[in-house]
Design a protein around this motif. Structure first.
Motif, PDB file in Angstrom:
ATOM      1  N   VAL A  29       0.429  -0.863   0.057  1.00 43.70           N
ATOM      2  CA  VAL A  29       0.065  -0.337   0.082  1.00 43.70           C
ATOM      3  C   VAL A  29       0.709   1.332  -0.042  1.00 43.70           C
ATOM      4  O   VAL A  29       0.690   2.701  -0.962  1.00 43.70           O
ATOM      5  N   THR A  30       1.845   1.553   0.819  1.00 45.86           N
ATOM      6  CA  THR A  30       2.879   1.758   0.993  1.00 45.86           C
ATOM      7  C   THR A  30       3.514   2.771  -0.360  1.00 45.86           C
ATOM      8  O   THR A  30       3.566   3.749  -0.447  1.00 45.86           O
ATOM      9  N   GLN A  31       4.079   1.834  -1.154  1.00 46.29           N
ATOM     10  CA  GLN A  31       4.723   1.760  -2.114  1.00 46.29           C
ATOM     11  C   GLN A  31       3.592   2.369  -3.652  1.00 46.29           C
ATOM     12  O   GLN A  31       4.826   2.736  -4.564  1.00 46.29           O
ATOM     13  N   ALA A  32       2.613   1.787  -3.299  1.00 45.98           N
ATOM     14  CA  ALA A  32       1.642   2.420  -4.465  1.00 45.98           C
ATOM     15  C   ALA A  32       0.894   3.540  -4.035  1.00 45.98           C
ATOM     16  O   ALA A  32       0.188   4.374  -4.877  1.00 45.98           O
ATOM     17  N   TRP A  33       1.144   4.103  -2.443  1.00 41.15           N
ATOM     18  CA  TRP A  33       0.016   5.522  -2.180  1.00 41.15           C
ATOM     19  C   TRP A  33       1.133   6.648  -3.207  1.00 41.15           C
ATOM     20  O   TRP A  33       2.284   6.232  -2.757  1.00 41.15           O
ATOM     21  N   PRO A  34       0.187   7.563  -3.838  1.00 44.59           N
ATOM     22  CA  PRO A  34       0.714   8.996  -4.618  1.00 44.59           C
ATOM     23  C   PRO A  34       1.569   9.855  -3.242  1.00 44.59           C
ATOM     24  O   PRO A  34       1.213  11.216  -3.689  1.00 44.59           O
ATOM     25  N   ASP A  35       2.305   9.644  -2.576  1.00 41.92           N
ATOM     26  CA  ASP A  35       2.710  10.537  -1.558  1.00 41.92           C
ATOM     27  C   ASP A  35       3.714   9.756  -0.913  1.00 41.92           C
ATOM     28  O   ASP A  35       3.910   8.668  -0.545  1.00 41.92           O
ATOM     29  N   ALA A  36       4.408  10.609  -0.271  1.00 41.82           N
ATOM     30  CA  ALA A  36       5.623  10.201   0.562  1.00 41.82           C
ATOM     31  C   ALA A  36       5.571   9.984   1.927  1.00 41.82           C
ATOM     32  O   ALA A  36       4.816  10.539   2.302  1.00 41.82           O
ATOM     33  N   ILE A  37       6.210   9.841   2.808  1.00 42.26           N
ATOM     34  CA  ILE A  37       5.866   8.948   4.299  1.00 42.26           C
ATOM     35  C   ILE A  37       6.412  10.064   4.959  1.00 42.26           C
ATOM     36  O   ILE A  37       7.656  10.075   4.902  1.00 42.26           O
ATOM     37  N   ALA A  38       5.916  10.884   6.007  1.00 38.08           N
ATOM     38  CA  ALA A  38       6.008  12.144   6.235  1.00 38.08           C
ATOM     39  C   ALA A  38       6.683  11.395   8.033  1.00 38.08           C
ATOM     40  O   ALA A  38       6.492  12.767   9.149  1.00 38.08           O
ATOM     41  N   GLY A  39       5.986  10.813   8.490  1.00 42.34           N
ATOM     42  CA  GLY A  39       5.983   9.846   9.793  1.00 42.34           C
ATOM     43  C   GLY A  39       5.552   8.406  10.217  1.00 42.34           C
ATOM     44  O   GLY A  39       5.248   7.746   9.221  1.00 42.34           O
ATOM     45  N   TRP A  40       5.859   8.461  11.119  1.00 39.82           N
ATOM     46  CA  TRP A  40       5.451   6.510  11.113  1.00 39.82           C
ATOM     47  C   TRP A  40       4.758   7.069  12.915  1.00 39.82           C
ATOM     48  O   TRP A  40       5.073   7.691  13.889  1.00 39.82           O
ATOM     49  N   LYS A  41       3.265   6.207  12.514  1.00 39.44           N
ATOM     50  CA  LYS A  41       3.013   5.934  14.277  1.00 39.44           C
ATOM     51  C   LYS A  41       3.541   4.302  14.270  1.00 39.44           C
ATOM     52  O   LYS A  41       4.399   2.946  14.172  1.00 39.44           O
ATOM     53  N   CYS A  42       4.467   3.771  16.066  1.00 44.60           N
ATOM     54  CA  CYS A  42       5.050   2.777  16.340  1.00 44.60           C
ATOM     55  C   CYS A  42       4.761   2.691  17.734  1.00 44.60           C
ATOM     56  O   CYS A  42       4.427   3.551  19.016  1.00 44.60           O
ATOM     57  N   GLY A  43       4.881   1.799  19.147  1.00 46.61           N
ATOM     58  CA  GLY A  43       4.903   1.261  20.131  1.00 46.61           C
ATOM     59  C   GLY A  43       5.695   0.047  20.222  1.00 46.61           C
ATOM     60  O   GLY A  43       5.806  -1.019  19.487  1.00 46.61           O
TER      61      GLY A  43
END
Length: 273
Positions: free
Chosen positions: A54-68
């Motif tokens: 999904v991330t690779q196909a989505w036409p927008d850059a990663i601006a951040g992450w959620k994690c735990g």
């Protein structure tokens, strides 16, 4: 007998089918049921594979992450896309939540600590020590995660954790508030005023304090050939639950004595094309 894939017969085609369904819902800002059993991820690594497609196909850059920090049966990690990150200092007090499903009249939010990176933490062979991650941080800030996903309420309630992980664990955006002097933030007072109604809460991160999740993320991404980049923001878990707030209502959030947010939001009724 069902057609649900077993661990040993999961295929790239199944992962791609699941990713395409979730992508279509993102594109139209629509909700749907659980993924078909034939392409429903059952393990954390299957879910991670779908999430990455999904991330690779989505036409927008990663601006951040959620994690735990991970727990048995759970892997808490998901990308946040640039178009869904807004700063109250830059975008003003009236926010449009463009990642939330069209037609909604309210939204859930998590109150977080955001860590903004000043330097890259690229993939490498050796693990990152906490001090190296600390040195890469530009600053910490108040943050509100916009909670929403691509499953309808019934599907979200029934879905197994890998299905939720494949969709990014309910992330639909992020609002950034002011910087503050960083500290462990193990416990503090958090106050909300929504439509004139005031409530206060004892805030605490599920991992004890916010930074351990960031340390884990830096090494999880490193191990998977990815990395963190300068300018990205990382959030590491809600400090006081997941309240639901109405649209077009003044919302004020205070982190101890610091005024963190004073805004209202709308949810566009038209879907993206």
């Amino acid at each position: 007998m069902t057609n649900q894939p077993q661990d040993n017969d999961w295929s790239a085609a199944m992962a791609q089918q699941a990713a395409q369904l979730l992508l279509a819902r993102r594109q139209t800002r629509s909700l749907g049921g659980r993924l078909p059993e034939a392409c429903r991820p059952r393990t954390l690594m299957q879910a991670w594979q779908v999430q990455q497609l999904v991330t690779q196909a989505w036409p927008d850059a990663i601006a951040g992450w959620k994690c735990g920090l991970p727990a048995p049966g759970k892997l808490v990690v998901g990308p946040i896309f640039r178009r869904d990150v807004q700063s109250l200092a830059l975008d003003g007090p009236a926010i449009s939540l463009n990642g939330v499903a069209a037609g909604a009249s309210s939204c859930r939010f998590e109150q977080e600590i955001g860590f903004v990176l000043a330097h890259d933490l690229p993939p490498r062979a050796e693990p990152y020590a906490p001090a190296e991650v600390d040195a890469a941080i530009s600053h910490a800030c108040c943050a509100l995660e916009v909670v929403g996903g691509r499953y309808n309420a019934e599907a979200a309630a029934e879905a197994a954790f890998p299905e939720l992980l494949a969709d990014g664990l309910f992330n639909s955006g992020l609002l950034l508030g002011p910087k503050f002097n960083d500290r462990p933030w193990r416990a503090f007072d958090l106050a909300f005023t929504v439509g004139g109604q005031h409530t206060s809460h004892a805030a605490r991160n599920a991992d004890g304090e916010p930074r351990p999740g960031l340390y884990w993320l830096a090494n999880f991404l490193r191990e998977n050939g990815l990395g963190l980049q300068a300018g990205q923001v990382v959030i590491t878990g809600s400090m006081a639950g997941v309240p639901t707030w109405p649209a077009e209502t003044r919302i004020q959030v205070q982190y101890e004595a610091q005024d963190a947010f004073d805004f209202s939001f709308t949810i566009p009724q038209e879907t993206n094309t």
